[in-house]
Scaffold this motif. Structure first.
Motif, PDB file in Angstrom:
ATOM      1  N   THR A  67      49.263  51.043  42.689  1.00  0.00           N
ATOM      2  CA  THR A  67      50.381  51.832  42.166  1.00  0.00           C
ATOM      3  C   THR A  67      49.981  53.307  42.134  1.00  0.00           C
ATOM      4  OG1 THR A  67      49.709  51.735  39.842  1.00  0.00           O
ATOM      5  CG2 THR A  67      51.050  49.884  40.674  1.00  0.00           C
ATOM      6  N   GLU A  68      50.911  54.149  41.776  1.00  0.00           N
ATOM      7  CA  GLU A  68      50.621  55.577  41.698  1.00  0.00           C
ATOM      8  C   GLU A  68      49.627  55.915  40.594  1.00  0.00           C
ATOM      9  OE1 GLU A  68      54.259  57.834  41.655  1.00  0.00           O
ATOM     10  OE2 GLU A  68      54.873  57.041  43.606  1.00  0.00           O
ATOM     11  N   ARG A  69      49.395  55.014  39.649  1.00  0.00           N
ATOM     12  CA  ARG A  69      48.390  55.294  38.611  1.00  0.00           C
ATOM     13  C   ARG A  69      46.985  55.367  39.196  1.00  0.00           C
ATOM     14  NH1 ARG A  69      46.796  50.098  35.020  1.00  0.00           N
ATOM     15  NH2 ARG A  69      46.591  48.604  36.696  1.00  0.00           N
ATOM     16  N   HIS A  70      46.802  54.874  40.426  1.00  0.00           N
ATOM     17  CA  HIS A  70      45.507  54.926  41.100  1.00  0.00           C
ATOM     18  C   HIS A  70      45.335  56.194  41.939  1.00  0.00           C
ATOM     19  CE1 HIS A  70      46.126  50.441  40.659  1.00  0.00           C
ATOM     20  NE2 HIS A  70      44.993  50.646  40.017  1.00  0.00           N
ATOM     21  N   TYR A  71      46.358  57.066  41.969  1.00  0.00           N
ATOM     22  CA  TYR A  71      46.338  58.240  42.848  1.00  0.00           C
ATOM     23  C   TYR A  71      45.371  59.322  42.376  1.00  0.00           C
ATOM     24  CZ  TYR A  71      50.455  57.018  45.674  1.00  0.00           C
ATOM     25  OH  TYR A  71      51.335  56.444  46.548  1.00  0.00           O
ATOM     26  N   ASN A  72      44.864  60.061  43.367  1.00  0.00           N
ATOM     27  CA  ASN A  72      44.118  61.283  43.084  1.00  0.00           C
ATOM     28  C   ASN A  72      45.077  62.471  43.252  1.00  0.00           C
ATOM     29  OD1 ASN A  72      44.364  61.815  45.864  1.00  0.00           O
ATOM     30  ND2 ASN A  72      42.294  61.134  46.324  1.00  0.00           N
ATOM     31  N   ALA A  73      44.563  63.670  43.180  1.00  0.00           N
ATOM     32  CA  ALA A  73      45.411  64.866  43.279  1.00  0.00           C
ATOM     33  C   ALA A  73      46.040  65.047  44.658  1.00  0.00           C
ATOM     34  CB  ALA A  73      44.585  66.101  42.921  1.00  0.00           C
ATOM     35  N   LEU A  74      45.545  64.342  45.664  1.00  0.00           N
ATOM     36  CA  LEU A  74      46.084  64.449  47.021  1.00  0.00           C
ATOM     37  C   LEU A  74      47.252  63.509  47.280  1.00  0.00           C
ATOM     38  CD1 LEU A  74      42.695  64.682  48.949  1.00  0.00           C
ATOM     39  CD2 LEU A  74      44.208  66.559  48.256  1.00  0.00           C
ATOM     40  N   GLY A  75      47.585  62.654  46.293  1.00  0.00           N
ATOM     41  CA  GLY A  75      48.709  61.740  46.457  1.00  0.00           C
ATOM     42  C   GLY A  75      48.372  60.459  47.188  1.00  0.00           C
ATOM     43  N   ILE A  76      47.085  60.111  47.225  1.00  0.00           N
ATOM     44  CA  ILE A  76      46.649  58.830  47.766  1.00  0.00           C
ATOM     45  C   ILE A  76      45.725  58.191  46.735  1.00  0.00           C
ATOM     46  CG2 ILE A  76      46.906  59.441  50.203  1.00  0.00           C
ATOM     47  CD1 ILE A  76      43.886  59.946  50.300  1.00  0.00           C
ATOM     48  N   VAL A  77      45.405  56.927  46.933  1.00  0.00           N
ATOM     49  CA  VAL A  77      44.543  56.236  45.994  1.00  0.00           C
ATOM     50  C   VAL A  77      43.132  56.830  46.046  1.00  0.00           C
ATOM     51  CG1 VAL A  77      43.498  54.011  45.419  1.00  0.00           C
ATOM     52  CG2 VAL A  77      45.897  54.126  46.098  1.00  0.00           C
ATOM     53  N   HIS A  78      42.582  57.065  44.882  1.00  0.00           N
ATOM     54  CA  HIS A  78      41.234  57.617  44.770  1.00  0.00           C
ATOM     55  C   HIS A  78      40.236  56.661  45.415  1.00  0.00           C
ATOM     56  CE1 HIS A  78      37.514  59.021  43.006  1.00  0.00           C
ATOM     57  NE2 HIS A  78      38.150  60.142  42.668  1.00  0.00           N
ATOM     58  N   GLY A  79      39.315  57.193  46.191  1.00  0.00           N
ATOM     59  CA  GLY A  79      38.310  56.372  46.871  1.00  0.00           C
ATOM     60  C   GLY A  79      37.446  55.570  45.915  1.00  0.00           C
ATOM     61  N   GLY A  80      37.367  56.030  44.670  1.00  0.00           N
ATOM     62  CA  GLY A  80      36.592  55.298  43.672  1.00  0.00           C
ATOM     63  C   GLY A  80      37.138  53.907  43.409  1.00  0.00           C
ATOM     64  N   LEU A  81      38.438  53.692  43.637  1.00  0.00           N
ATOM     65  CA  LEU A  81      38.998  52.349  43.439  1.00  0.00           C
ATOM     66  C   LEU A  81      38.449  51.393  44.492  1.00  0.00           C
ATOM     67  CD1 LEU A  81      40.855  50.480  41.844  1.00  0.00           C
ATOM     68  CD2 LEU A  81      42.679  51.097  43.447  1.00  0.00           C
ATOM     69  N   ALA A  82      38.410  51.824  45.741  1.00  0.00           N
ATOM     70  CA  ALA A  82      37.831  50.975  46.795  1.00  0.00           C
ATOM     71  C   ALA A  82      36.361  50.711  46.497  1.00  0.00           C
ATOM     72  CB  ALA A  82      37.992  51.632  48.159  1.00  0.00           C
ATOM     73  N   ALA A  83      35.640  51.740  46.071  1.00  0.00           N
ATOM     74  CA  ALA A  83      34.224  51.569  45.745  1.00  0.00           C
ATOM     75  C   ALA A  83      34.043  50.602  44.578  1.00  0.00           C
ATOM     76  CB  ALA A  83      33.596  52.924  45.425  1.00  0.00           C
ATOM     77  N   THR A  84      34.915  50.695  43.582  1.00  0.00           N
ATOM     78  CA  THR A  84      34.841  49.790  42.432  1.00  0.00           C
ATOM     79  C   THR A  84      35.108  48.356  42.849  1.00  0.00           C
ATOM     80  OG1 THR A  84      35.449  51.517  40.864  1.00  0.00           O
ATOM     81  CG2 THR A  84      35.876  49.240  40.190  1.00  0.00           C
ATOM     82  N   LEU A  85      36.099  48.151  43.700  1.00  0.00           N
ATOM     83  CA  LEU A  85      36.393  46.801  44.185  1.00  0.00           C
ATOM     84  C   LEU A  85      35.205  46.233  44.968  1.00  0.00           C
ATOM     85  CD1 LEU A  85      40.101  47.383  45.110  1.00  0.00           C
ATOM     86  CD2 LEU A  85      39.299  45.489  43.690  1.00  0.00           C
ATOM     87  N   ILE A  86      34.618  47.035  45.832  1.00  0.00           N
ATOM     88  CA  ILE A  86      33.473  46.578  46.625  1.00  0.00           C
ATOM     89  C   ILE A  86      32.277  46.306  45.725  1.00  0.00           C
ATOM     90  CG2 ILE A  86      31.792  47.330  48.379  1.00  0.00           C
ATOM     91  CD1 ILE A  86      34.271  48.626  49.827  1.00  0.00           C
ATOM     92  N   ASP A  87      32.014  47.188  44.769  1.00  0.00           N
ATOM     93  CA  ASP A  87      30.910  46.987  43.835  1.00  0.00           C
ATOM     94  C   ASP A  87      31.131  45.735  42.991  1.00  0.00           C
ATOM     95  OD1 ASP A  87      28.452  47.734  42.554  1.00  0.00           O
ATOM     96  OD2 ASP A  87      29.586  48.679  40.942  1.00  0.00           O
ATOM     97  N   SER A  88      32.349  45.528  42.530  1.00  0.00           N
ATOM     98  CA  SER A  88      32.665  44.357  41.706  1.00  0.00           C
ATOM     99  C   SER A  88      32.543  43.063  42.502  1.00  0.00           C
ATOM    100  CB  SER A  88      34.076  44.480  41.132  1.00  0.00           C
ATOM    101  OG  SER A  88      34.172  45.604  40.284  1.00  0.00           O
ATOM    102  N   ALA A  89      33.049  43.067  43.726  1.00  0.00           N
ATOM    103  CA  ALA A  89      33.011  41.847  44.548  1.00  0.00           C
ATOM    104  C   ALA A  89      31.585  41.487  44.958  1.00  0.00           C
ATOM    105  CB  ALA A  89      33.900  42.008  45.779  1.00  0.00           C
ATOM    106  N   THR A  90      30.784  42.480  45.332  1.00  0.00           N
ATOM    107  CA  THR A  90      29.410  42.184  45.723  1.00  0.00           C
ATOM    108  C   THR A  90      28.575  41.764  44.514  1.00  0.00           C
ATOM    109  OG1 THR A  90      28.846  44.548  45.608  1.00  0.00           O
ATOM    110  CG2 THR A  90      29.395  43.648  47.784  1.00  0.00           C
ATOM    111  N   GLY A  91      28.731  42.467  43.406  1.00  0.00           N
ATOM    112  CA  GLY A  91      27.980  42.121  42.192  1.00  0.00           C
ATOM    113  C   GLY A  91      28.346  40.757  41.657  1.00  0.00           C
TER     114      GLY A  91
END
Length: 132
Positions: free
Chosen positions: A32-56
């Protein structure tokens, strides 16, 4: 097994575990837009968090009760951006190697059509039950 609630951190982002088995764990998130950064796209930290969570979490599925792990290295490759139009994403983490103290795992983040959004790998330090 779904007996413990998600952490407040991932729950606050709308991330949830949907599958888990020995050496594998899958998370999903509705973008959703709550995941957006100032550029109007999802912040890359969300993808990193998902990858970190899934691998861990994949590493945790291989440990005896009371075991834990921590990420000591995380590598993320961003393939395409996410927006609220992306909808639900799925991140599957799988163990590649597991020793007594160190594990490595890979994860793939895809959209609902199976298109790759990001992929990454993690090195994790494993801890046995510390009795507390």
């Amino acid at each position: 097994r779904g007996e413990k609630p998600s952490s407040p951190f991932v729950g606050g982002l709308g991330i949830r575990v949907v599958e888990a088995e020995f050496g594998r764990c899958v998370f999903e998130c509705d973008i959703t837009e709550r995941h957006y950064n100032a550029l109007g796209i999802v912040h890359g930290g969300l993808a990193a968090t998902l990858i970190d969570s899934a691998t861990g979490s994949a590493a945790l599925t291989t440990q005896a009760a009371g075991g834990s792990s921590t990420t000591i290295e995380l590598k993320v490759n961003f393939v395409r951006p996410m927006t609220s139009k992306t909808g639900r994403v799925r991140c599957e983490g799988k163990i590649i190697h597991q020793g007594k103290r160190i594990a490595t795992a890979d994860a793939h983040l895809t959209d609902s059509r199976g298109k790759l959004i990001a992929h990454g790998s993690a090195t994790l330090m494993l801890f046995q039950d510390q009795g507390g």
